[in-house]
Scaffold this motif. Structure first.
Motif, PDB file in Angstrom:
ATOM      1  N   ALA A 146      -7.478   7.524  -1.558  1.00 32.74           N
ATOM      2  CA  ALA A 146      -8.066   6.339  -0.928  1.00 32.74           C
ATOM      3  C   ALA A 146      -6.992   5.458  -0.302  1.00 32.74           C
ATOM      4  O   ALA A 146      -7.181   4.936   0.804  1.00 32.74           O
ATOM      5  CB  ALA A 146      -8.878   5.551  -1.957  1.00 32.74           C
ATOM      6  N   VAL A 147      -5.863   5.303  -0.975  1.00 31.62           N
ATOM      7  CA  VAL A 147      -4.759   4.510  -0.424  1.00 31.62           C
ATOM      8  C   VAL A 147      -4.221   5.178   0.836  1.00 31.62           C
ATOM      9  O   VAL A 147      -3.975   4.509   1.844  1.00 31.62           O
ATOM     10  CB  VAL A 147      -3.637   4.324  -1.479  1.00 31.62           C
TER      11      VAL A 147
ATOM     12  N   GLU B  94      -5.785   7.224   2.871  1.00 29.71           N
ATOM     13  CA  GLU B  94      -6.817   7.098   3.915  1.00 29.71           C
ATOM     14  C   GLU B  94      -6.783   5.707   4.557  1.00 29.71           C
ATOM     15  O   GLU B  94      -6.902   5.569   5.772  1.00 29.71           O
ATOM     16  CB  GLU B  94      -8.196   7.366   3.316  1.00 29.71           C
ATOM     17  N   GLN B  95      -6.619   4.687   3.734  1.00 30.58           N
ATOM     18  CA  GLN B  95      -6.638   3.303   4.215  1.00 30.58           C
ATOM     19  C   GLN B  95      -5.360   2.945   4.974  1.00 30.58           C
ATOM     20  O   GLN B  95      -5.404   2.165   5.920  1.00 30.58           O
ATOM     21  CB  GLN B  95      -6.810   2.347   3.040  1.00 30.58           C
ATOM     22  N   THR B  96      -4.233   3.519   4.582  1.00 31.98           N
ATOM     23  CA  THR B  96      -2.939   3.056   5.052  1.00 31.98           C
ATOM     24  C   THR B  96      -2.333   3.914   6.157  1.00 31.98           C
ATOM     25  O   THR B  96      -1.613   3.400   7.008  1.00 31.98           O
ATOM     26  CB  THR B  96      -1.947   2.999   3.862  1.00 31.98           C
TER      27      THR B  96
ATOM     28  N   GLN C 249       0.833  -1.206   0.000  1.00 31.29           N
ATOM     29  CA  GLN C 249       0.000   0.000   0.000  1.00 31.29           C
ATOM     30  C   GLN C 249       0.869   1.258   0.000  1.00 31.29           C
ATOM     31  O   GLN C 249       0.544   2.250  -0.652  1.00 31.29           O
ATOM     32  CB  GLN C 249      -0.937   0.002   1.211  1.00 31.29           C
TER      33      GLN C 249
ATOM     34  N   LYS D 141      -2.032   1.174  11.187  1.00 35.25           N
ATOM     35  CA  LYS D 141      -1.812   2.195  10.160  1.00 35.25           C
ATOM     36  C   LYS D 141      -0.430   2.814  10.348  1.00 35.25           C
ATOM     37  O   LYS D 141       0.163   2.725  11.424  1.00 35.25           O
ATOM     38  CB  LYS D 141      -2.893   3.269  10.224  1.00 35.25           C
TER      39      LYS D 141
END
Length: 120
Positions: A24-25, A27-29, A9, A106
């Motif tokens: 989006a990456v 936010e996710q990571t 990621q 994260k």
């Protein structure tokens, strides 16, 4: 996420050209207050990360970051090495990143060390 997924990621963030997909990456990571520091950049938060990656894309058009070797892990820390290269070309930069993760997995902080890089 496991260590390999986090590394994948992380490199997807650097290599994603589409701003919405990159957001989006991130936010996710990354943790909302995640920090990145290396000799070239010092940023905090998702907006800072976005601007940093956009700057890297402008500085090195057509180049991509890739993992070299394996991801090492202990406690809430990861370490990996990387190269930056255009397809089919020798790397123009390389280094090692030390990553600290939050309790929920994260990225809280990345400290980057450059092994070689062009002057800028």
């Amino acid at each position: 996420m496991n260590a390999s997924t986090i590394a994948n990621q992380y490199f997807a963030m650097w290599n994603e050209a589409d701003a919405d997909a990159r957001a989006a990456v991130i936010e996710q990571t990354w943790a909302p207050d995640g920090a990145f520091t290396d000799p070239s950049f010092e940023v905090t938060g998702h907006e800072g990360l976005t601007k940093m990656v956009e700057t890297a894309h402008q500085m090195f058009p057509g180049h991509a970051f890739s993992l070299t070797g394996t991801v090492e892990e202990h406690h809430n820390h990861l370490r990996w090495s990387w190269h930056l290269a255009a397809p089919g070309q020798q790397p123009v930069a390389g280094g090692t990143d030390v990553v600290t993760l939050t309790e929920d997995g994260k990225i809280a902080e990345v400290i980057g060390f450059l092994d070689f890089a062009p002057a800028h």
